[in-house]
Design an enzyme around this catalytic site. Structure first.
Site, PDB file in Angstrom:
ATOM      1  CG  ASP A 117      -4.149  -1.824   2.851  1.00 16.55           C
ATOM      2  OD1 ASP A 117      -4.321  -1.635   1.637  1.00 16.55           O
ATOM      3  OD2 ASP A 117      -3.705  -0.959   3.616  1.00 16.55           O
ATOM      4  CG  ASP A 132      -1.851   1.150   1.289  1.00 16.01           C
ATOM      5  OD1 ASP A 132      -2.376   1.521   0.230  1.00 16.01           O
ATOM      6  OD2 ASP A 132      -2.077   1.690   2.382  1.00 16.01           O
TER       7      ASP A 132
END
Length: 885
Positions: free
Chosen positions: A622, A317
């Protein structure tokens, strides 16, 4: 995106208590169903789900059946010991995770019976009217009824690092989550302003609940080590079965007594199974987790640390992982020129300031305006007391070098607050008698129309239409590079200019903001490239922002435009990976505007290509990908509870560089596991060959099951454990990742194991045969000679696993202090078996003639010399082949 039903009609003062209770019975509490965790019973059962455990259990049962209760109990104790160690370590990791759990939003402010009330967030229902202000965590998904400078940090859910300005209304159907300015979402944080919002979804029907469902429906794949150990267990099962049945059949055909044949079969089964394998593998991984714990890396699942050693792709990320998840001024663009000012990302910023734009009067004027046209409360020495709009806090940091007296003397006389209509903010300040300063900041297209001059140190100069168009183009360029931009302007008057003071302004310049990259990321990415690991960014943020951050951290070259694949493009590329699409997917290192489900698809795509995929992240968005990846890595400081629950590793310092440390440790563990496997398998295979050969040459049971267990759990385990705790071979981080398709022991490894076992077998069979035929000793004395010879040769065999036998005294094995400790301990215990009466009786030890010691040592050294000769020949052949090539 979770489609929301039309909100129920709500009275202006909110719901009544009775209506709220009725709706609560219909919709259920506003809570998330947590990720299911293994029960205590399941944790216990998992420790026994192994083929090798099954083989040992059968051997224990046969021992009991034949009346050898002590052997049966001993074998069962080994099984329980393995299970106890594995359970204790998994339970400790789970207890460590419990300490990281954060509470869900406990309280909410809502209108009930026409009055503002603080109620448990779990009791919110659709139709409630929320009251939101800076510092609140949003307790449910809600559409805004009104908003006053309301800004919400949605990075945990969308990946957007900058706060989102919210406006009243209802988002049109089909609007992407990151662009829904009219709605606030459960779990996000209000950073500025206030407002009222109508709850439209609670609990598992929220966007946060949707992601939680995705996490729970995602299965975690088995780790490469678990898969390979399972495959090795099956190989051992077939080997054990074939040898045992073969010997039992041969003994039965020779007319040997059934009891004796079965006892020898049990000995063969015990000899073929490396009972210490599970213990050593578990302790090796546990030791690795302790090393990582000192680096502030929490390992939740033991095999995960080895998986890192095989990782070939890391999907990361952006927000909070590659960047700091906060806002800083990145660029100033003044009439004098353009300069980057990002102290945390550019340690050389001071050098830039020494000569250039940042040392000029224009920059000092921008600093003054940034501090004056600002409503944030800033405490540089106490961040906990700093409050306000993150952009205004960043402006205070930009103005940090201004003398405090200059700001204190600037008395604010008036303010025009920022609004969605004007898109700018202005303030009036009394600098001195007869001197008033107007400070204005806002959107470029909103500020420029009010400017007729351009600010210079000597005084304002005329600003032409062409120059205004140029500044608009510059603002667009900054936005294209993913920066959020504010324009600044000012004016000076001899007296207060009145209520309409945003007029006749002098243009000052542009200030652009960005979430700064972490300082340790660039060298960590370089180390990953050296180690043959591909790093890919997958974020929900804007493509331009993603590309800019990728350049700053070194994921892309600064002059490389970089192919950024967006979430809109990804489904077609994954569904139809034609030649061009496959090449594009293979080259791309940045994916932007991707949803949690698309991150999941991306990881699955790489896994289907036989890649071992690691995923790093900190946000709720995520979590599904963290769970699906072969190794999920969550950020512990700024990460969410959902992400930490879904991950295998938690970085308690949020440092991307810790991943490189963990990868290196994983590679060390994998290399050490392969080394001690070679050691254990060669020892166990030699035991099988010795028992079989001696039993054929000298009918009878050459070794007892307890003697084999003693060898496998002492002279095998401790040297193997010492090998497992070593530093590993040099240069591991300059090699490519080990292919997941490769077994733990390759064909070359098995050939090496066979040669080692043959050399050990020659010594063992020779010692027994010499004692029996040449010396004429009894079967019991020959049994003892063989037992002690095997114990000694297995201890000496540990030195055969130096990476380079030509530098024996400088090898990693000789320099491993754990090896010498293991040898000392095992040597002492082996001597105790002869000197302590209780141990002698347990292992059937009888007094030995003096010549037995020389025979034991001599045949042990013979085996060691045979192994070293074989290694020298193999090394010479390899060198000759390399030179010929």
């Amino acid at each position: 995106m979770v489609p929301a039903a039309a909100p129920p009609p709500t009275p202006a003062p909110g719901l009544t208590t009775a209506e709220a209770q009725r709706r609560l019975r219909e919709t259920g509490p506003n809570v998330l169903v947590t990720i299911a965790r293994d029960t205590l019973l399941r944790l216990i059962i998992r420790q026994f789900q192994s083929i090798t455990v099954l083989v040992l259990a059968v051997a224990a049962a046969v021992s009991v059946f034949t009346g050898d209760y002590l052997e049966g109990i001993a074998i069962g104790a080994v099984v329980l010991l393995n299970a106890a160690i594995g359970f204790a370590l998994e339970w400790q990791a789970r207890a460590s995770m419990d300490a990281l759990h954060a509470l869900d939003v406990p309280q909410a402010r809502a209108l009930r019976d026409g009055q503002p009330r603080r109620i448990p967030a779990a009791e919110l229902v659709p139709g409630d009217v929320l009251l939101l202000e800076a510092g609140d965590l949003v307790p449910a998904d809600a559409d805004l009824l009104d908003a006053h400078q309301l800004q919400v940090n949605e990075s945990a859910l969308t990946g957007e690092s900058l706060p989102v300005a919210k406006v009243p209304g209802v988002a049109p159907a089909g609007t992407p989550l990151a662009e829904q300015r009219q709605r606030v979402f459960k779990g996000t944080a209000v950073v500025d302003g206030n407002g009222r919002a109508l709850v439209v979804a609670t609990g598992m029907r929220t966007e946060l609940g949707h992601v939680t469902k995705l996490v729970q429906s995602t299965e975690r794949p088995p780790t490469p080590l678990e898969t390979k150990l399972d495959a090795l267990g099956k190989q051992l099962l077939w080997l054990t079965g074939a040898l045992t049945l073969g010997y039992v059949g041969l003994g039965w055909a020779q007319g040997q007594p059934l009891g004796q044949v079965l006892k020898t079969g049990v000995v063969l089964a015990v000899a073929a199974i490396p009972e210490g394998l599970a213990i050593v593998a578990t302790l090796a991984m546990a030791f690795g987790t302790l090393r990582l714990a000192r680096q502030r890396v929490l390992v939740k699942h033991l095999p995960a640390v080895e998986t890192l050693g095989s990782t070939s792709v890391i999907v990361t990320d952006k927000t909070g992982t590659l960047t700091q998840n906060r806002i800083e001024v990145h660029t100033v663009w003044l009439p004098e020129g353009r300069a980057e000012v990002m102290p945390t990302a550019r340690p050389d910023a001071g050098e830039c300031a020494a000569a250039g734009v940042l040392a000029g009067p224009g920059f000092a004027h921008v600093q003054l305006l940034a501090a004056l046209c600002n409503n944030a409360t800033y405490h540089p020495t106490d961040p906990s007391r700093t409050t306000g709009d993150p952009l205004e806090i960043a402006l205070w940091q930009l103005a940090g070098t201004l003398p405090g007296g200059a700001l204190a003397a600037a008395n604010r006389l008036a303010e025009q607050a920022f609004s969605a209509d004007t898109r700018l903010m202005g303030t009036v300040h009394q600098l001195a008698p007869g001197r008033c300063l107007v400070a204005v900041k806002g959107a470029t297209e909103a500020v420029l129309p009010h400017c007729c001059h351009q600010w210079t140190a000597a005084g304002p100069v005329l600003l032409s239409t062409e120059e205004k168009a140029l500044w608009l183009a510059r603002a667009e360029e900054l936005a294209t590079n993913g920066l959020r931009t504010l324009a600044f302007a000012s004016a000076e008057w001899p007296e207060h200019p009145g209520s309409d003071f945003v007029r006749e302004l002098a243009w000052v310049g542009l200030v652009a903001f960005l979430d700064p990259p972490r300082l340790e990321v660039a060298p960590a990415l370089a180390a990953c490239r050296t180690a043959g690991i591909r790093v890919i960014m997958a974020t929900g943020d804007h493509p331009a922002t993603a590309r800019t951050v990728a350049r700053q951290v070194g994921l892309l070259d600064r002059n490389d435009d970089g192919d950024v694949i967006t979430g809109d493009e990804l489904p077609d590329l994954l569904r139809h990976p034609n030649g061009a699409g496959r090449r594009r997917l293979h080259r791309a290192q940045v994916f932007a505007r991707v949803s949690p489900a698309q991150k999941l698809d991306l990881i699955t795509y790489y896994q289907q290509g036989s890649q071992v995929v690691g995923m790093t992240g900190d946000g709720v968005n995520d979590a599904p990908a963290l769970r699906r990846a072969d190794i999920g890595i969550a950020m512990g400081q700024r990460g969410t509870q959902v992400a930490a629950e879904a991950a295998d590793l938690v970085l308690q310092d949020d440092a991307f560089g810790s991943i490189v440390v963990a990868i290196e440790q994983g590679r060390v563990i994998l290399a050490n596991i392969r080394t001690f496997l070679l050691y254990l398998m060669s020892c166990n295979l030699s035991e099988v060959l010795i028992v079989t050969s001696v039993a054929v040459l000298h009918p009878g049971v050459p070794l007892w099951p307890l003697q084999i267990l003693f060898l496998n759990l002492l002279t095998d385990v401790f040297p193997a454990l010492a090998l497992a705790l070593g530093p590993g071979p040099a240069g591991l981080m300059t090699r490519p990742p080990r292919s997941p398709k490769k077994p733990l022991l390759t064909g070359r490894d098995w050939r090496r194991t066979g040669l080692y076992a043959l050399a050990l077998t020659i010594g063992g069979v020779g010692a027994f045969s010499f004692a029996r035929w040449k010396m004429g000793w009894s079967f019991e004395v020959c049994n003892n000679v063989l037992f002690y010879q095997m114990a000694l040769v297995q201890l000496l065999h540990v030195f055969d696993f130096a990476a380079d036998h030509r530098t024996f005294w400088r090898s990693e094995v000789v320099r491993n202090r754990y090896v010498w400790g293991a040898l000392a301990l095992c040597g002492a215990v082996v001597m105790a078996t002869y000197l302590v009466p209780g141990l002698r009786a347990l292992l059937n030890i009888v007094p030995l003639p003096p010549a037995a010691l020389g025979l034991i040592v001599g045949f042990s050294l013979l085996s060691v010399l045979l192994v070293q000769a074989g290694r020298w020949v193999a090394a010479s052949d390899s060198k000759a082949v390399a030179e010929a090539a």
